[in-house]
Scaffold this active site. Structure first.
Site, mmCIF file in Angstrom:
data_model
loop_
_atom_site.group_PDB
_atom_site.id
_atom_site.type_symbol
_atom_site.label_atom_id
_atom_site.label_comp_id
_atom_site.label_asym_id
_atom_site.label_seq_id
_atom_site.Cartn_x
_atom_site.Cartn_y
_atom_site.Cartn_z
ATOM 1 C CB SER A 138 42.781 52.145 43.226
ATOM 2 O OG SER A 138 42.945 51.144 44.087
ATOM 3 C CE1 TYR A 151 42.367 47.656 39.787
ATOM 4 C CE2 TYR A 151 43.373 48.095 42.086
ATOM 5 C CZ TYR A 151 42.358 48.150 41.029
ATOM 6 O OH TYR A 151 41.170 49.086 41.296
#
Length: 254
Positions: A138, A151
């Site tokens: 990501s 995250y």
């Protein structure tokens, strides 16, 4: 070009969103697709879509955070040409307000889940002469994002696992790369908006879209297109690389 005819592809988290888009595109290009999921109904739908496209799909209900289950599942599949580590969960929170249970869950799925699949798959790839591994990282792995503490940490781990696996197994004809998307319009986004902004979902959707300089979120099929390239023979010279696919987020927002 980009034919995967006869290749055996394992895709984790392929029941919806990016994973489903990857599964269907790889099947269209001739791959035999193995769907790894915890949601049986979602997995069945993906396998059905693969069949509708004339492809061949198989369903495996498996929690990637459970190593014994992963080892058993991968043993059944045996030969694996392509591994897509796509399964993962999101979390919103800072280092201050992220509780231990949520932190541990992120680690179990986003980090240990990737490790478990690598641990199970690499010996099989070595046995059969090599393969392609692609991990879903990501932009959060390299850019500080507000309220994404756990995250972001997990995706940074995924990115670094990519680099070490690429280096450790380059002589075994195994390539390992990662993709770092920005916001993708998936069912998760719609659910997040419905839950947190029930009265102004459209406004918030546009606000989130505008964080990408290109002015919109990506569609899952756009991510799948990059996956296809990196898993094809045309990309066999590429390894140990992370590919942002972010509508200009990293470079143009700085």
């Amino acid at each position: 070009m980009f034919s995967l005819k006869g290749k055996i592809a394992v895709i984790t988290g392929a029941g919806s969103g990016i994973g489903r888009a990857i599964a269907t595109l790889l099947a269209e290009q001739g791959a035999i697709v193995h769907v790894i999921e915890v949601d049986e109904d979602a997995a069945k739908e993906t396998v059905r879509l693969v069949g509708d496209l004339g492809g061949k799909g198989f369903l495996h209900i498996c929690d990637v955070s459970n190593q014994s289950a992963v080892l058993e599942t991968f043993k059944k599949i045996d030969k694996i040409d392509i591994l897509i580590n796509n399964a993962g969960i999101a979390h919103i929170g800072t280092a201050e307000n992220t509780n231990e249970a949520d932190f541990d869950r992120i680690c179990q799925i986003n980090i240990k889940g990737v490790y478990n699949c690598l641990h199970a798959c690499i010996p099989q790839m070595k046995k059969h002469g090599g393969g392609r591994i692609l991990n879903m990282a990501s932009i959060a792995a390299t850019v500080g994002l507000q309220d994404r503490f756990a995250y972001s940490m997990s995706k940074a781990a995924v990115l670094n696992m990519t680099l070490t696996v690429a280096k450790d197994f380059i002589k075994d004809n195994i390539t390992c790369n990662s993709i770092s998307p920005a916001r993708i319009h998936t069912p998760f986004v719609d659910g997040y908006l419905a839950k947190n902004f029930p009265d102004n979902q459209r406004e918030m959707f546009q606000k989130l879209s505008n964080t990408q300089p290109i002015g919109r979120m990506a569609q899952p099929k756009e991510i799948a297109g990059l996956v296809l390239y990196l898993c094809s023979d045309e990309a066999q010279f590429i390894t140990g690389t992370d590919y942002p696919i972010d509508g200009g987020f990293i470079k143009l927002n700085s």
